[in-house]
Enzyme design. Structure first.
Site, PDB file in Angstrom:
ATOM      1  N   GLY A 236      -4.283  -5.484 -21.280  1.00  0.00           N
ATOM      2  CA  GLY A 236      -5.446  -6.356 -21.182  1.00  0.00           C
ATOM      3  C   GLY A 236      -6.367  -5.978 -20.036  1.00  0.00           C
ATOM      4  O   GLY A 236      -7.573  -6.086 -20.147  1.00  0.00           O
ATOM      5  N   GLY A 466       2.688  -5.474 -20.690  1.00  0.00           N
ATOM      6  CA  GLY A 466       2.979  -4.045 -20.706  1.00  0.00           C
ATOM      7  C   GLY A 466       3.483  -3.558 -19.368  1.00  0.00           C
ATOM      8  O   GLY A 466       3.777  -2.377 -19.191  1.00  0.00           O
ATOM      9  N   ARG A 633       9.409  -5.137  -1.608  1.00  0.00           N
ATOM     10  CA  ARG A 633      10.493  -4.529  -2.388  1.00  0.00           C
ATOM     11  C   ARG A 633      10.016  -4.293  -3.817  1.00  0.00           C
ATOM     12  O   ARG A 633       9.368  -5.145  -4.420  1.00  0.00           O
ATOM     13  CB  ARG A 633      11.711  -5.452  -2.406  1.00  0.00           C
ATOM     14  CG  ARG A 633      12.874  -4.863  -3.201  1.00  0.00           C
ATOM     15  CD  ARG A 633      14.002  -5.859  -3.338  1.00  0.00           C
ATOM     16  NE  ARG A 633      14.504  -6.272  -2.043  1.00  0.00           N
ATOM     17  CZ  ARG A 633      15.469  -5.631  -1.379  1.00  0.00           C
ATOM     18  NH1 ARG A 633      16.032  -4.570  -1.900  1.00  0.00           N
ATOM     19  NH2 ARG A 633      15.855  -6.063  -0.201  1.00  0.00           N
ATOM     20  N   ASN A 636      11.661  -2.788  -9.839  1.00  0.00           N
ATOM     21  CA  ASN A 636      12.019  -1.757 -10.817  1.00  0.00           C
ATOM     22  C   ASN A 636      11.179  -0.509 -10.516  1.00  0.00           C
ATOM     23  O   ASN A 636       9.955  -0.521 -10.687  1.00  0.00           O
ATOM     24  CB  ASN A 636      11.748  -2.280 -12.235  1.00  0.00           C
ATOM     25  CG  ASN A 636      12.166  -1.297 -13.319  1.00  0.00           C
ATOM     26  OD1 ASN A 636      12.091  -0.083 -13.144  1.00  0.00           O
ATOM     27  ND2 ASN A 636      12.611  -1.829 -14.441  1.00  0.00           N
ATOM     28  N   GLY A 707       3.202  -7.711  -5.523  1.00  0.00           N
ATOM     29  CA  GLY A 707       2.785  -7.264  -6.856  1.00  0.00           C
ATOM     30  C   GLY A 707       2.196  -5.881  -6.789  1.00  0.00           C
ATOM     31  O   GLY A 707       1.717  -5.448  -5.746  1.00  0.00           O
ATOM     32  N   GLY A 709       0.395  -4.409  -9.799  1.00  0.00           N
ATOM     33  CA  GLY A 709      -0.381  -4.102 -10.995  1.00  0.00           C
ATOM     34  C   GLY A 709      -1.744  -3.504 -10.715  1.00  0.00           C
ATOM     35  O   GLY A 709      -2.296  -2.779 -11.541  1.00  0.00           O
ATOM     36  N   GLU A 710      -2.332  -3.815  -9.584  1.00  0.00           N
ATOM     37  CA  GLU A 710      -3.747  -3.484  -9.393  1.00  0.00           C
ATOM     38  C   GLU A 710      -4.018  -2.518  -8.249  1.00  0.00           C
ATOM     39  O   GLU A 710      -4.981  -1.770  -8.272  1.00  0.00           O
ATOM     40  CB  GLU A 710      -4.538  -4.791  -9.195  1.00  0.00           C
ATOM     41  CG  GLU A 710      -4.146  -5.762 -10.277  1.00  0.00           C
ATOM     42  CD  GLU A 710      -4.906  -7.061 -10.329  1.00  0.00           C
ATOM     43  OE1 GLU A 710      -4.312  -8.064  -9.933  1.00  0.00           O
ATOM     44  OE2 GLU A 710      -6.055  -7.076 -10.788  1.00  0.00           O
TER      45      GLU A 710
HETATM   46 MO1  MOS Z   1      -5.827  -8.648 -13.585  1.00  0.00          MO
HETATM   47  S1  MOS Z   1      -7.860  -8.248 -13.498  1.00  0.00           S
HETATM   48  O1  MOS Z   1      -5.740 -10.118 -12.759  1.00  0.00           O
HETATM   49  O2  MOS Z   1      -5.458  -8.723 -15.236  1.00  0.00           O
END
Ligand code: MOS
Length: 750
Positions: A236, A466, A633, A636, A707, A709-710
């Site tokens: 997404g 994902g 930490r 995975n 986190g 992801g970004e």
């Molecule tokens: Mo992210 S832009 O918070 O999916």
């Protein structure tokens, strides 16, 4: 903290949902099918601004298979009841579909054709005639009226203007990032089905719970009468954080025709109706001392938004926090345009904000003849200066990221003169930048069940977009019980499950891990309590008067805490003995509000990029990219590394290719397809590497996980354009890097 030296926490566990995805067993939103399914195809506005004068459906409605045609003239008004705007609920576009005859942007839905098959609906949609009273469209900043009134975002500390005026060294440049459009593999889709008063939506959503609340508010039906399912998502990138109008259109159409209705957003409309990263034009002024110490930062941002929402891309926050600097001022202003509403795209605010900040830092380093890494170290801050008084970080190991990265990359071999590093017929360019992303944690409820067949089940109304969320759930349950991950069934992406967070802001892991941990412990405690009640069990071996032994669960077995797992019994024997199918527990966890104000929580990183420029044939390649990340930490390492490397790929696209181009006549995105909107593909991708410096951030949760992801995207574009400058001598301040910009600055010889 429950992780031990040979822990599954941190292990490179393969995705537990992987086999289903690669074998076609994972059903995405548009894969669902019902016998009487009808298909909706939208007719979208072909003007960017104006009014609908007339919609002629007379031909379309007589075409084969057509069952309904919806538009503002025949559709009940949707509304959001006043006062119901909980912060929880946010729609991608706040105006409901088919509100009235106004057109605010090209591609806005004006009609929906519903037919028995996709082909019939598409054919009929071509035969709907819409007449508009069109007005000129505003699609670029130069043509737009300047913003009025106070800026939408304003930050100040010290007196940045006078500190700049008196600074001995100044940089004053403007940087532009174009509109970038999310292009996940899986397009947005909704399948809406009514079961009496209950609405069931099969969606591709990064936030099923928020989606449920928005739909409930817009349709005026109870929250409990809306179920949103999104078990698998073909990514997404932020575009699926919030519901977009096709979801409501599908719900309306399904009600109207009394059949399930599916709408897939075609790739072309992915460029108009489901958000994008807005263009930003950012002026960055830096005042510094001769030794490179920052004296003043001024960051001013102009950003378009739509006429249907005021979306702010928060670019300036990072300028206030990243470096030690006494005086900072930042302003952001919005300019409404005839383009659909923007929305977060991976690393919103910080990714576009770091491009001017890190680029201008590099321009300052060049001016001062300083190594760009040394300039960053000179302005390193051990606390977050954006707060007054400055706040300690919950953990910051950026210095180590710089050092580890520089050593691995070989940074000390860099010769600063542009064009000075040659290899064969090519010129190498090296660049680096700082990366950062805020670390957040929300609340979540998780249910864990231990089953009599020796398996476990964990469930939560969050979703895996994902990134590996399914697998992280299973790892925590496995860590606490010793049940192998292939015997742990994780159920996500369904609002009928316990409340869970939106997959956004790189916060899900930090949010859910404590809840999975506690719920698992709760279920284990119940099995232990049941074990004590088993006559003749090893747990009653103590003589009368002794305290019963403390019990624990390891390797899937219940045993005395001071004895080996082999001395105990399999947990399922306890359940079987009591004739129980399962024992389960639910836990809700939330961040501690006290520490939220005590610490500033961010992740950090250093990114290094090498490009190769062949002036003979004007070819620019990215050779290698190294990212070193301090994100607490890593639960995975396989999925974590995958997040960082994937983000770097996206960064190569941002720096070199991505740009949505609008026709100034009607605001149509001209490159609204995969042939013309370029993203990085295999041949563009360099040798990628990623290193985690791991310091568990125990202020955030007991596992110390932030986190990831970004953050991997954050510094790629400035590091890459800096490498381009180092190779070519051309400073690119308007993304993406264009080959003609490089040719214009270069003699065509090596
Ligand atoms: Mo992210 S832009 O918070 O999916």
């Amino acid at each position: 903290m429950s992780a031990s030296a040979n822990s599954i926490i941190g292990a490179s566990v393969t995705r537990i949902d992987g086999p289903l995805k690669v074998s076609g067993g994972a059903h995405y939103a548009a894969d669902h099918f019902f016998d009487n399914l009808a298909v909706g195809v939208p007719v979208a506005s072909t003007v960017g601004n104006g009014r609908i004068v007339h919609i002629d459906t007379s031909i379309a409605e007589r075409m084969p298979g057509v069952v309904a045609i919806l538009h503002h003239g025949n559709t009940q008004q949707l509304f959001r009841p006043a006062g119901s705007f909980e912060p929880l609920s946010r729609a991608g576009e706040v105006r409901p579909p088919f509100e009235d005859d106004r057109v605010y942007y090209y591609g806005q839905y004006v009609t929906l054709v519903v037919a028995n098959t996709l082909a019939q609906a598409q054919d009929a949609a071509f035969h709907v005639r819409v007449d508009y009273d069109a007005k000129p469209s505003i699609v670029d900043l130069a043509a737009a009226p300047p913003p009025e009134g106070a800026p939408h975002v304003h930050y100040t500390r010290g007196d940045a203007a006078s500190a700049y005026d008196s600074a001995p060294v100044k940089v004053d440049q403007t940087y532009t990032i174009p509109v970038e459009t999310h292009n996940p593999m899986e397009m947005h889709a909704t399948l809406a089905r009514w079961d009496g008063d209950k609405l069931i939506l099969y969606e591709s959503s990064q936030g099923v719970v928020n989606h449920q609340h928005v739909v409930s508010e817009m349709l005026g039906i109870p929250v409990d009468n809306v179920q949103v399912l999104s078990p698998y998502i073909g990514s997404g990138f932020g575009g699926k954080l919030f519901p977009w109008p096709q979801s409501l259109m599908a719900a309306l159409a399904a009600k109207r025709v009394n059949r399930p209705v599916r709408i897939m957003v075609p790739r072309s409309l992915m460029f108009t109706t489901v958000g994008h990263r807005p263009l930003t034009q950012q002026r960055m002024r830096i005042g510094a001392a001769e030794d490179g110490k920052l004296l003043s930062l001024q960051h001013d941002v102009l950003q378009p938004t739509s006429l249907v929402d005021t979306y702010v891309e928060q670019c300036t926050g990072v300028t206030a926090m990243l470096y030690s600097c006494p005086s900072v001022s930042a302003n952001q202003s919005l300019v409404p345009m005839n383009i659909g509403t923007p929305t977060p795209m991976r690393g919103p605010g910080i990714v576009p904000g770091l491009f001017p900040l890190e680029s201008a830092m590099d321009e300052l380093a060049i001016r001062l003849n300083l190594d760009p890494l040394a300039l960053r170290l000179k302005n390193y801050t051990e606390e977050d200066p954006s707060f007054i008084p400055a706040r300690p970080f919950s953990g910051k190991h950026l210095r180590e990221c710089y050092e580890v990265g520089a050593a691995r990359f070989g940074w000390r071999q860099r010769t600063p003169q542009p064009g000075s590093m040659k290899r064969g017929g090519e010129i190498l360019g090296w660049g680096m930048a700082t990366a950062t992303w805020h670390a957040g944690r929300g609340s979540a409820t998780v249910r864990v069940r231990l089953n009599a067949d020796g398996t476990a089940r964990a469930s939560c109304a969050t979703q895996d977009i994902g990134t590996g969320t399914y697998t992280v759930f299973a790892q925590i349950v496995s860590q606490k019980t010793g049940i192998p991950v292939d015997k742990i069934h994780v159920v996500l992406g369904d609002t009928s499950l316990p409340d869970g967070p939106t997959s956004g802001g790189s916060t899900v892991t930090a949010t859910v891990v404590p809840a999975v941990d506690q719920a698992t412990q709760g279920a284990v405690d119940r099995v232990i309590a049941a074990a004590r009640k088993m006559p003749g069990s090893p747990f009653q071996r103590v003589s009368a008067g002794d305290d019963p032994p403390a019990l624990k669960m390891t390797a899937g077995r219940i045993h005395a805490a001071d004895a080996s797992p082999e001395s105990g019994i399999p947990f399922q024997d306890v359940l079987v003995h009591h004739r129980l199918a399962a024992l389960e527990a639910e836990s809700r966890t939330a961040p501690d509000p006290a520490t939220a104000h005590e610490f500033s929580a961010h992740s950090f990183g250093a990114q290094f990029v090498e490009v190769a420029w062949d002036p003979g044939i004007a070819r620019l390649r990215v050779n290698r990219a190294l990212t070193v990340i301090d994100a607490g930490r890593i639960i995975n390492h396989r999925t974590g590394r995958n997040q960082i490397l994937g983000a770097v790929v996206m960064g190569v696209g941002m720096a070199l290719f991505e740009e949505t181009i609008y026709d100034p006549r009607n605001a149509k995105p001209l490159n609204n397809n995969f042939a013309d909107y370029l993203v990085a593909t295999n041949a563009d991708i360099p040798d990628l590497d990623c290193i985690f410096v791991e310091y568990p951030d125990l202020h955030l949760n007991d596992y110390g996980a932030r986190g990831i992801g970004e953050i991997g995207l954050a510094g790629v574009a400035p590091a890459l354009t800096m490498a381009v400058w180092h190779a070519t001598g051309v400073r690119v301040r308007r993304l993406p890097v264009r080959i003609e910009d490089l040719m214009a600055g270069q003699p065509m010889t090596a």
